[in-house]
Design an enzyme around this catalytic site. Sequence first.
Site, PDB file in Angstrom:
ATOM      1  N   CYS A 177       0.947  -1.316   0.328  1.00 17.29           N
ATOM      2  CA  CYS A 177      -0.218  -0.047  -0.165  1.00 17.29           C
ATOM      3  C   CYS A 177       0.967   1.615  -0.229  1.00 17.29           C
ATOM      4  O   CYS A 177       0.308   2.881  -0.864  1.00 17.29           O
ATOM      5  CB  CYS A 177      -0.892  -0.277   1.045  1.00 17.29           C
ATOM      6  SG  CYS A 177      -2.542  -1.564   1.498  1.00 17.29           S
ATOM      7  N   HIS A 213      -3.944   6.724   0.696  1.00 18.75           N
ATOM      8  CA  HIS A 213      -4.063   5.341  -0.236  1.00 18.75           C
ATOM      9  C   HIS A 213      -5.766   5.314   0.496  1.00 18.75           C
ATOM     10  O   HIS A 213      -6.210   5.830   1.608  1.00 18.75           O
ATOM     11  CB  HIS A 213      -3.055   4.507   0.585  1.00 18.75           C
ATOM     12  CG  HIS A 213      -3.597   3.439   0.394  1.00 18.75           C
ATOM     13  ND1 HIS A 213      -3.720   2.390  -0.933  1.00 18.75           N
ATOM     14  CD2 HIS A 213      -3.669   2.405   1.821  1.00 18.75           C
ATOM     15  CE1 HIS A 213      -4.306   1.573  -0.351  1.00 18.75           C
ATOM     16  NE2 HIS A 213      -4.366   0.792   1.010  1.00 18.75           N
ATOM     17  N   ASN A 266      -9.921  -1.448  -2.711  1.00 16.95           N
ATOM     18  CA  ASN A 266      -8.956  -1.009  -2.197  1.00 16.95           C
ATOM     19  C   ASN A 266      -7.672  -1.356  -3.631  1.00 16.95           C
ATOM     20  O   ASN A 266      -7.513  -2.718  -3.636  1.00 16.95           O
ATOM     21  CB  ASN A 266      -8.305  -1.970  -0.902  1.00 16.95           C
ATOM     22  CG  ASN A 266      -6.992  -1.617  -0.147  1.00 16.95           C
ATOM     23  OD1 ASN A 266      -6.000  -1.232  -1.123  1.00 16.95           O
ATOM     24  ND2 ASN A 266      -6.245  -1.332   0.899  1.00 16.95           N
TER      25      ASN A 266
END
Length: 336
Positions: free
Chosen positions: A116, A263, A293
Amino acid sequence: MKVMRSVRVAGTGMYVPPRVVTNFELTKLMDTSDEWIQQRTGIRQRRFITADTGASDLGAHAAREALGAAGVKAADLDLILLGTLSPDIDFPSSAALLQRNLGVRGMPAMDVRNQCSGFLYMLAVADAFIRSGGARYVLVVGAEVHSTGIDLSTAGREVAVIFGDGAGAVVLGPEPDRRRGVLSTHLHSEGKFAEKLMVEAPSSRVCPRVTEEMLEDPGSRLWPRMEGRYVFKHAVTRFPEVIHEALSANGYTPADLDLLIPHQANLRISQVVAMGLELPEEKVFNNIQRYGNTTAASIPIALSEAIEEGRVRPGALVCLAAFGAGFTWAAALMRW
Protein backbone atom coordinates in the site's frame (compact mmCIF):
# COMPACT_ATOMS: atom_id res chain seq x y z
CA MET A 1 24.06 16.34 -2.30
CA LYS A 2 23.27 19.80 -3.65
CA VAL A 3 19.72 20.05 -4.99
CA MET A 4 19.81 21.66 -8.44
CA ARG A 5 16.15 21.35 -9.39
CA SER A 6 12.74 20.33 -8.17
CA VAL A 7 10.59 17.46 -9.43
CA ARG A 8 7.02 17.72 -10.64
CA VAL A 9 4.23 15.45 -11.81
CA ALA A 10 4.19 16.05 -15.56
CA GLY A 11 1.25 13.74 -16.33
CA THR A 12 -1.09 11.20 -14.75
CA GLY A 13 -3.13 8.27 -16.01
CA MET A 14 -5.33 5.47 -14.73
CA TYR A 15 -7.03 2.31 -15.91
CA VAL A 16 -9.54 -0.05 -14.31
CA PRO A 17 -11.02 -3.18 -15.90
CA PRO A 18 -14.53 -2.75 -17.34
CA ARG A 19 -16.14 -5.43 -15.14
CA VAL A 20 -17.90 -3.82 -12.17
CA VAL A 21 -18.45 -6.12 -9.16
CA THR A 22 -21.02 -4.77 -6.70
CA ASN A 23 -21.45 -5.75 -3.07
CA PHE A 24 -24.67 -7.49 -4.09
CA GLU A 25 -22.72 -9.80 -6.41
CA LEU A 26 -20.45 -10.79 -3.53
CA THR A 27 -23.49 -11.83 -1.48
CA LYS A 28 -23.92 -14.70 -3.95
CA LEU A 29 -20.44 -15.99 -3.09
CA MET A 30 -20.26 -15.48 0.66
CA ASP A 31 -22.29 -14.72 3.75
CA THR A 32 -22.24 -10.93 3.62
CA SER A 33 -24.44 -7.97 2.72
CA ASP A 34 -24.16 -4.59 1.06
CA GLU A 35 -24.88 -2.98 4.41
CA TRP A 36 -22.16 -5.02 6.18
CA ILE A 37 -19.52 -4.09 3.61
CA GLN A 38 -20.41 -0.40 3.38
CA GLN A 39 -20.64 -0.03 7.14
CA ARG A 40 -17.12 -1.41 7.67
CA THR A 41 -15.29 -0.17 4.57
CA GLY A 42 -17.40 2.38 2.68
CA ILE A 43 -17.01 0.29 -0.49
CA ARG A 44 -19.96 -0.11 -2.86
CA GLN A 45 -18.22 -1.73 -5.83
CA ARG A 46 -14.83 -2.66 -7.27
CA ARG A 47 -13.37 -3.77 -10.61
CA PHE A 48 -12.22 -7.31 -11.48
CA ILE A 49 -10.37 -8.49 -14.56
CA THR A 50 -12.28 -10.81 -16.90
CA ALA A 51 -9.49 -12.52 -18.86
CA ASP A 52 -5.80 -13.44 -18.66
CA THR A 53 -4.49 -10.06 -17.57
CA GLY A 54 -1.49 -9.16 -15.46
CA ALA A 55 -0.57 -6.12 -13.43
CA SER A 56 1.79 -4.98 -16.19
CA ASP A 57 -1.07 -5.08 -18.72
CA LEU A 58 -3.23 -2.80 -16.58
CA GLY A 59 -0.18 -0.67 -15.91
CA ALA A 60 0.53 -0.22 -19.61
CA HIS A 61 -2.91 1.34 -20.16
CA ALA A 62 -2.37 3.80 -17.31
CA ALA A 63 1.22 4.49 -18.39
CA ARG A 64 0.24 5.41 -21.95
CA GLU A 65 -2.36 7.84 -20.62
CA ALA A 66 0.19 9.44 -18.27
CA LEU A 67 2.80 9.70 -21.01
CA GLY A 68 0.26 11.34 -23.31
CA ALA A 69 -0.73 13.83 -20.62
CA ALA A 70 2.93 14.65 -19.98
CA GLY A 71 3.79 14.95 -23.67
CA VAL A 72 6.65 12.50 -23.14
CA LYS A 73 7.49 9.56 -25.39
CA ALA A 74 8.12 6.19 -23.78
CA ALA A 75 11.52 6.10 -25.49
CA ASP A 76 12.50 9.28 -23.61
CA LEU A 77 12.05 7.68 -20.19
CA ASP A 78 15.19 7.24 -18.09
CA LEU A 79 13.68 4.88 -15.51
CA ILE A 80 10.56 2.71 -15.16
CA LEU A 81 9.25 1.80 -11.70
CA LEU A 82 6.31 -0.53 -11.09
CA GLY A 83 4.80 -1.12 -7.66
CA THR A 84 2.71 -4.24 -7.15
CA LEU A 85 2.01 -7.02 -4.66
CA SER A 86 0.49 -9.07 -7.49
CA PRO A 87 3.26 -9.50 -10.10
CA ASP A 88 2.32 -11.09 -13.42
CA ILE A 89 4.77 -13.93 -12.79
CA ASP A 90 7.31 -14.87 -10.12
CA PHE A 91 10.17 -13.50 -12.25
CA PRO A 92 11.32 -11.57 -14.20
CA SER A 93 9.95 -8.29 -12.88
CA SER A 94 6.59 -6.96 -13.97
CA ALA A 95 8.43 -3.69 -14.70
CA ALA A 96 10.36 -5.52 -17.40
CA LEU A 97 7.10 -6.80 -18.87
CA LEU A 98 5.68 -3.28 -18.75
CA GLN A 99 8.76 -1.99 -20.56
CA ARG A 100 8.23 -4.60 -23.28
CA ASN A 101 4.55 -3.71 -23.49
CA LEU A 102 5.48 -0.06 -24.06
CA GLY A 103 7.86 -1.09 -26.84
CA VAL A 104 10.99 0.45 -25.37
CA ARG A 105 14.37 -0.85 -24.22
CA GLY A 106 17.61 0.20 -22.58
CA MET A 107 16.48 2.23 -19.56
CA PRO A 108 16.41 0.46 -16.16
CA ALA A 109 13.10 -1.03 -15.04
CA MET A 110 12.38 -2.48 -11.61
CA ASP A 111 9.59 -3.60 -9.29
CA VAL A 112 8.97 -2.12 -5.84
CA ARG A 113 7.23 -4.46 -3.39
CA ASN A 114 5.94 -2.19 -0.64
CA GLN A 115 2.24 -2.91 -1.02
CA CYS A 116 0.00 0.00 0.00
CA SER A 117 2.95 2.36 0.48
CA GLY A 118 4.57 1.25 -2.76
CA PHE A 119 3.60 4.28 -4.83
CA LEU A 120 5.13 6.72 -2.34
CA TYR A 121 8.29 4.65 -2.00
CA MET A 122 8.62 4.76 -5.79
CA LEU A 123 7.92 8.48 -5.81
CA ALA A 124 10.79 9.00 -3.36
CA VAL A 125 13.15 6.95 -5.56
CA ALA A 126 12.12 8.84 -8.70
CA ASP A 127 12.49 12.17 -6.89
CA ALA A 128 16.04 11.29 -5.84
CA PHE A 129 17.02 10.18 -9.36
CA ILE A 130 15.74 13.37 -10.98
CA ARG A 131 17.10 15.76 -8.33
CA SER A 132 20.56 14.20 -8.55
CA GLY A 133 20.63 14.38 -12.35
CA GLY A 134 20.49 10.61 -12.73
CA ALA A 135 17.25 10.84 -14.72
CA ARG A 136 15.10 13.43 -16.45
CA TYR A 137 11.81 11.57 -16.90
CA VAL A 138 10.68 8.68 -14.70
CA LEU A 139 7.54 6.59 -15.14
CA VAL A 140 5.98 5.47 -11.85
CA VAL A 141 3.18 2.89 -12.07
CA GLY A 142 1.10 1.21 -9.38
CA ALA A 143 -0.83 -1.81 -10.71
CA GLU A 144 -2.71 -4.63 -9.02
CA VAL A 145 -4.71 -7.73 -9.92
CA HIS A 146 -6.21 -8.80 -6.61
CA SER A 147 -9.26 -10.68 -7.86
CA THR A 148 -7.33 -13.84 -8.79
CA GLY A 149 -5.68 -14.11 -5.37
CA ILE A 150 -8.44 -13.63 -2.81
CA ASP A 151 -10.68 -16.17 -1.09
CA LEU A 152 -14.16 -15.33 -2.39
CA SER A 153 -15.91 -17.37 0.29
CA THR A 154 -17.30 -16.64 3.73
CA ALA A 155 -13.99 -17.73 5.27
CA GLY A 156 -12.14 -15.02 3.38
CA ARG A 157 -14.73 -12.25 3.37
CA GLU A 158 -12.92 -9.86 5.76
CA VAL A 159 -10.19 -9.43 3.14
CA ALA A 160 -12.01 -10.33 -0.08
CA VAL A 161 -14.63 -7.57 0.07
CA ILE A 162 -11.97 -4.87 0.29
CA PHE A 163 -9.79 -5.36 -2.78
CA GLY A 164 -10.14 -4.51 -6.46
CA ASP A 165 -8.05 -4.46 -9.64
CA GLY A 166 -6.65 -1.37 -11.34
CA ALA A 167 -3.63 0.73 -12.25
CA GLY A 168 -2.48 4.32 -11.92
CA ALA A 169 0.58 6.05 -13.33
CA VAL A 170 2.49 9.31 -13.18
CA VAL A 171 5.35 10.71 -15.24
CA LEU A 172 7.78 12.73 -13.15
CA GLY A 173 10.11 15.31 -14.62
CA PRO A 174 12.23 18.35 -13.70
CA GLU A 175 10.61 21.51 -12.36
CA PRO A 176 12.67 24.72 -12.72
CA ASP A 177 10.77 26.55 -9.95
CA ARG A 178 12.29 25.35 -6.68
CA ARG A 179 9.16 26.46 -4.79
CA ARG A 180 6.96 23.99 -6.67
CA GLY A 181 6.82 20.25 -7.29
CA VAL A 182 7.70 17.56 -4.73
CA LEU A 183 8.66 19.41 -1.53
CA SER A 184 9.63 16.33 0.49
CA THR A 185 9.01 12.61 0.94
CA HIS A 186 8.92 10.66 4.21
CA LEU A 187 9.18 6.86 4.40
CA HIS A 188 8.87 4.51 7.37
CA SER A 189 8.68 0.79 8.16
CA GLU A 190 8.17 -1.42 11.21
CA GLY A 191 8.73 -5.03 10.20
CA LYS A 192 7.82 -6.54 13.57
CA PHE A 193 4.17 -6.32 12.49
CA ALA A 194 4.68 -8.25 9.23
CA GLU A 195 2.34 -11.09 10.21
CA LYS A 196 -0.60 -8.75 10.89
CA LEU A 197 -1.31 -8.39 7.17
CA MET A 198 0.30 -10.93 4.87
CA VAL A 199 0.22 -13.70 2.28
CA GLU A 200 2.54 -16.44 3.53
CA ALA A 201 2.74 -18.81 0.57
CA PRO A 202 4.16 -19.62 -1.90
CA SER A 203 7.31 -19.03 0.15
CA SER A 204 11.01 -19.63 -0.57
CA ARG A 205 11.53 -20.61 3.07
CA VAL A 206 9.36 -23.67 2.48
CA CYS A 207 10.58 -26.59 0.38
CA PRO A 208 8.81 -27.14 -1.92
CA ARG A 209 7.32 -23.66 -2.10
CA VAL A 210 3.80 -25.04 -2.47
CA THR A 211 3.05 -28.19 -0.46
CA GLU A 212 0.15 -30.65 -0.62
CA GLU A 213 -0.99 -29.37 2.78
CA MET A 214 -1.34 -25.87 1.38
CA LEU A 215 -3.39 -27.08 -1.57
CA GLU A 216 -5.66 -29.20 0.62
CA ASP A 217 -6.20 -26.49 3.23
CA PRO A 218 -5.36 -23.18 1.57
CA GLY A 219 -7.27 -20.94 3.95
CA SER A 220 -4.39 -20.19 6.29
CA ARG A 221 -1.42 -19.80 3.93
CA LEU A 222 -2.30 -19.27 0.25
CA TRP A 223 -4.81 -16.49 0.82
CA PRO A 224 -4.25 -13.01 2.28
CA ARG A 225 -4.97 -12.74 5.97
CA MET A 226 -5.38 -9.66 8.09
CA GLU A 227 -5.95 -8.75 11.72
CA GLY A 228 -8.37 -6.00 10.77
CA ARG A 229 -8.76 -4.20 14.09
CA TYR A 230 -5.01 -4.22 14.70
CA VAL A 231 -4.32 -2.79 11.24
CA PHE A 232 -7.04 -0.14 11.69
CA LYS A 233 -5.59 0.96 15.04
CA HIS A 234 -2.10 1.42 13.60
CA ALA A 235 -3.33 3.08 10.41
CA VAL A 236 -5.24 5.84 12.23
CA THR A 237 -2.08 6.51 14.27
CA ARG A 238 0.56 6.42 11.54
CA PHE A 239 -1.40 8.34 8.90
CA PRO A 240 -1.63 11.59 10.90
CA GLU A 241 1.91 11.15 12.23
CA VAL A 242 3.50 11.06 8.80
CA ILE A 243 1.21 13.78 7.42
CA HIS A 244 2.23 16.09 10.28
CA GLU A 245 5.86 15.12 9.64
CA ALA A 246 5.64 16.17 5.99
CA LEU A 247 3.85 19.41 6.78
CA SER A 248 6.21 20.35 9.64
CA ALA A 249 9.28 19.67 7.51
CA ASN A 250 8.10 22.39 5.14
CA GLY A 251 6.74 24.88 7.68
CA TYR A 252 3.03 24.09 7.18
CA THR A 253 0.08 22.92 9.25
CA PRO A 254 -2.99 20.89 8.21
CA ALA A 255 -4.91 24.15 7.78
CA ASP A 256 -2.58 25.03 4.89
CA LEU A 257 -3.49 21.91 2.90
CA ASP A 258 -5.63 22.26 -0.18
CA LEU A 259 -6.07 18.50 -0.66
CA LEU A 260 -5.13 15.29 1.12
CA ILE A 261 -5.09 12.16 -1.02
CA PRO A 262 -4.75 9.14 1.28
CA HIS A 263 -4.19 5.57 0.17
CA GLN A 264 -7.66 4.13 -0.31
CA ALA A 265 -7.49 1.41 2.34
CA ASN A 266 -10.82 1.89 4.07
CA LEU A 267 -13.16 4.88 3.99
CA ARG A 268 -13.56 4.70 7.76
CA ILE A 269 -9.79 5.09 8.22
CA SER A 270 -9.74 8.13 5.93
CA GLN A 271 -12.65 9.68 7.82
CA VAL A 272 -11.00 9.20 11.22
CA VAL A 273 -7.72 10.66 9.93
CA ALA A 274 -9.47 13.66 8.38
CA MET A 275 -11.38 14.30 11.60
CA GLY A 276 -8.17 14.21 13.64
CA LEU A 277 -6.51 16.69 11.28
CA GLU A 278 -9.65 18.89 11.32
CA LEU A 279 -9.88 18.73 7.54
CA PRO A 280 -13.27 19.35 5.95
CA GLU A 281 -14.66 16.77 3.54
CA GLU A 282 -13.84 18.87 0.47
CA LYS A 283 -10.13 18.76 1.37
CA VAL A 284 -9.90 14.95 1.37
CA PHE A 285 -10.19 12.89 -1.81
CA ASN A 286 -11.80 9.45 -1.57
CA ASN A 287 -12.83 7.09 -4.36
CA ILE A 288 -12.63 3.74 -2.56
CA GLN A 289 -16.43 3.59 -2.86
CA ARG A 290 -16.03 2.86 -6.61
CA TYR A 291 -12.80 0.88 -6.81
CA GLY A 292 -12.11 -0.75 -3.45
CA ASN A 293 -8.53 -0.97 -2.23
CA THR A 294 -6.18 -1.19 -5.23
CA THR A 295 -3.05 -1.14 -3.04
CA ALA A 296 -0.09 0.39 -4.95
CA ALA A 297 -2.48 1.74 -7.58
CA SER A 298 -4.85 3.57 -5.24
CA ILE A 299 -2.99 6.88 -4.83
CA PRO A 300 -2.14 7.40 -8.53
CA ILE A 301 -5.71 6.47 -9.51
CA ALA A 302 -7.06 8.95 -6.96
CA LEU A 303 -4.58 11.64 -8.03
CA SER A 304 -5.55 11.19 -11.67
CA GLU A 305 -9.26 11.50 -10.84
CA ALA A 306 -8.70 14.49 -8.54
CA ILE A 307 -6.90 16.34 -11.33
CA GLU A 308 -9.63 15.44 -13.82
CA GLU A 309 -12.29 16.75 -11.42
CA GLY A 310 -10.44 20.05 -11.03
CA ARG A 311 -9.61 19.51 -7.36
CA VAL A 312 -5.85 19.92 -7.94
CA ARG A 313 -5.08 23.34 -9.35
CA PRO A 314 -1.85 25.25 -9.96
CA GLY A 315 -0.39 26.41 -6.65
CA ALA A 316 -2.33 23.88 -4.57
CA LEU A 317 -0.62 22.28 -1.58
CA VAL A 318 -1.26 18.53 -1.89
CA CYS A 319 -0.31 15.74 0.52
CA LEU A 320 -0.22 12.07 -0.48
CA ALA A 321 -0.13 9.56 2.38
CA ALA A 322 -0.22 5.79 2.79
CA PHE A 323 -0.16 3.00 5.36
CA GLY A 324 -0.09 -0.74 4.75
CA ALA A 325 1.47 -4.15 5.12
CA GLY A 326 4.96 -4.31 6.50
CA PHE A 327 3.91 -2.25 8.35
CA THR A 328 5.03 0.59 6.11
CA TRP A 329 3.79 4.17 5.95
CA ALA A 330 4.78 7.25 3.98
CA ALA A 331 3.85 10.75 2.85
CA ALA A 332 4.81 13.21 0.15
CA LEU A 333 4.04 16.91 0.10
CA MET A 334 3.73 18.75 -3.21
CA ARG A 335 3.15 22.29 -4.34
CA TRP A 336 1.30 21.96 -7.65
